[in-house]
Design a protein around this motif. Structure first.
Motif, PDB file in Angstrom:
ATOM      1  N   ASP A 194       9.273   9.399  -1.007  1.00 36.35           N
ATOM      2  CA  ASP A 194       9.442  10.344  -2.120  1.00 36.35           C
ATOM      3  C   ASP A 194       8.368  11.307  -1.883  1.00 36.35           C
ATOM      4  N   SER A 195       7.285  11.094  -1.639  1.00 29.46           N
ATOM      5  CA  SER A 195       6.012  12.078  -1.322  1.00 29.46           C
ATOM      6  C   SER A 195       6.582  12.899  -0.415  1.00 29.46           C
ATOM      7  N   PHE A 196       6.960  12.609   1.031  1.00 32.44           N
ATOM      8  CA  PHE A 196       7.193  13.460   1.988  1.00 32.44           C
ATOM      9  C   PHE A 196       8.588  14.384   1.599  1.00 32.44           C
ATOM     10  N   THR A 197       9.197  13.895   0.893  1.00 35.35           N
ATOM     11  CA  THR A 197      10.645  14.759   0.265  1.00 35.35           C
ATOM     12  C   THR A 197      10.019  16.157  -0.524  1.00 35.35           C
ATOM     13  N   THR A 198       8.898  16.010  -0.867  1.00 34.46           N
ATOM     14  CA  THR A 198       8.114  17.286  -1.427  1.00 34.46           C
ATOM     15  C   THR A 198       7.518  18.018  -0.333  1.00 34.46           C
ATOM     16  N   VAL A 199       6.887  17.402   0.650  1.00 31.51           N
ATOM     17  CA  VAL A 199       6.146  18.041   1.800  1.00 31.51           C
ATOM     18  C   VAL A 199       7.324  18.953   2.478  1.00 31.51           C
ATOM     19  N   ILE A 200       8.389  18.450   3.010  1.00 32.48           N
ATOM     20  CA  ILE A 200       9.376  19.193   3.740  1.00 32.48           C
ATOM     21  C   ILE A 200      10.049  20.440   2.838  1.00 32.48           C
ATOM     22  N   LYS A 201       9.796  20.337   1.635  1.00 33.27           N
ATOM     23  CA  LYS A 201      10.446  21.748   1.009  1.00 33.27           C
ATOM     24  C   LYS A 201       9.670  22.879   1.273  1.00 33.27           C
ATOM     25  N   THR A 202       8.621  22.725   1.794  1.00 32.82           N
ATOM     26  CA  THR A 202       7.788  23.806   2.263  1.00 32.82           C
ATOM     27  C   THR A 202       7.548  23.810   3.593  1.00 32.82           C
ATOM     28  N   HIS A 203       7.538  22.566   4.268  1.00 31.67           N
ATOM     29  CA  HIS A 203       7.248  22.379   5.834  1.00 31.67           C
ATOM     30  C   HIS A 203       8.427  21.571   6.383  1.00 31.67           C
TER      31      HIS A 203
END
Length: 391
Positions: free
Chosen positions: A229-238
């Motif tokens: 879930d957390s990494f889903t946020t990360v890859i929005k910008t990276h």
């Protein structure tokens, strides 16, 4: 005195296997007579290296045993194998794997020990040894998780039985304090000895790969659902960064489905188990720990040993005793997936910060090397023997 370790499956790949072998191999190198009693063998070859000087005794070989035996004893064994264990606590997470047959094999072998030291490695084994080991055997129980995570029934059994041990070895300051308070009026002595790692001889990571790594059993405790879930946020910008999760376990299908549902299958990969964790860490730039709770956090130490900074939930009870916050890693509020994502992004954006943290980690982690932790075991065994073993 002979040293006997009782463990679930020494051929497996879990953290308990790694830490037991680190100590057992060290003791064998220091001329101790060491035997590992493995209740199960579930693979043909051990996942980790076992010093050839160590005797390994398998009580129940799940791989090579005859499934349809012709002899009477084999047929009786098959019947006993289908009956539930009576001697392993019902709230042991692996209770369903044990049987009346493994009960009898464990009981028979433990009763055959007349002297020496028996080191047990999970609550149900600690309880088992306290009940059934002969008086001439010195007992050291190990606790790899904190008291608060256990069920009420298991807590009651621990409270009733652990006082009969000679020593209880804990992993953190908090656990040591908790257990000393719990058994203040019992004979058992509580001593903190953390997990250890072998001396590192590999290559540190250059921290320039766009890879975040995580590892452990694919089980609810490890919180990989929260990490995804957390990494889903990360890859929005990276979107060019990847998360590699190493390990196996019962939640594999659920986690794979979550990856599909979140549409992050190009960035999040379930890698399966690996024997080359150091090699994988040397190609990563950040380690992420998302556990809901930990006994210690062995993977944190392994990552830091490779110079990889760690972003971790500040979960009970191990990470805060390993990571120096904002010096060699980052601790975030337990379960806060937004804070986890923010901290991952912080390190992704700042390569220089990663490298400073990585250098600090290499210094910090030396306290967990087996040469340092092994000396604590030698001191403990010397106390039991009544003779201080020279370093």
């Amino acid at each position: 005195m002979k040293i006997n370790f009782l463990i679930f499956d020494i051929f497996g790949m879990g953290g308990t296997v790694r830490t037991v072998l680190n100590v057992a191999n060290y003791l064998a190198e220091n001329d101790y007579d060491v035997e590992i009693i493995s209740v199960f063998q579930k693979r043909n070859q051990p996942f980790f290296e076992i010093d050839p000087r160590i005797k390994v005794t398998i009580l129940h070989d799940s791989v090579n045993r005859q499934k349809k035996p012709k002899k009477l004893m084999g047929k009786i064994g098959n019947r006993l194998l289908k009956l539930k264990s009576r001697l392993i606590h019902k709230d042991d997470e692996a209770h369903h794997v044990f049987s009346l047959l493994t009960d009898l094999k464990m009981y028979s072998y433990i009763k055959s020990l007349e002297s020496g030291i028996l080191i047990t490695t999970r609550p149900s084994f600690n309880i088992f040894a306290a009940k059934y080991a002969k008086p001439g055997v010195k007992l050291i129980g190990q606790e790899h998780l904190n008291f608060g995570v256990y069920s009420d029934d298991l807590k009651k059994a621990i409270t009733t039985s652990y006082g009969k041990l000679d020593y209880l070895v804990t992993l953190t300051d908090d656990d040591t304090s908790d257990y000393k308070s719990l058994f203040s009026n019992k004979k058992v002595r509580v001593r903190k000895i953390t997990n250890s790692v072998p001396k590192f001889e590999g290559n540190s990571s250059k921290l320039d790969e766009k890879v975040v790594i995580a590892a452990g059993r694919l089980a609810p405790q490890k919180g990989f659902d929260l990490l995804i879930d957390s990494f889903t946020t990360v890859i929005k910008t990276h979107p060019d960064w990847k998360l590699k999760i190493f390990g196996y376990g019962r939640d594999k299908a659920e986690l794979q489905q979550l990856i599909l549902d979140k549409k992050v299958y190009n960035n999040v990969i379930l890698m399966g188990p690996t024997k080359e964790m150091e090699k994988e860490l040397s190609k990563a730039s950040i380690y992420a720990l998302s556990s809901r709770f930990e006994g210690f956090g062995m993977v944190i130490v392994e990552a830091m040993q490779c110079g990889v900074p760690v972003v971790s939930f500040d979960c009970p009870k191990g990470p805060a005793e390993i990571i120096s916050h904002n010096k060699d890693g980052i601790l975030v509020k337990n379960g806060d997936i937004d804070a986890l994502a923010s901290s991952l992004i912080d390190l992704i954006n700042n390569e220089e910060k990663r490298k400073v943290f990585g250098k600090n980690a290499l210094v910090n982690v030396k306290r967990f090397e087996i040469d340092n932790i092994g000396r604590l075991w030698l001191e403990l065994l010397g106390d039991i023997n009544g003779i201080k073993k020279a370093n």
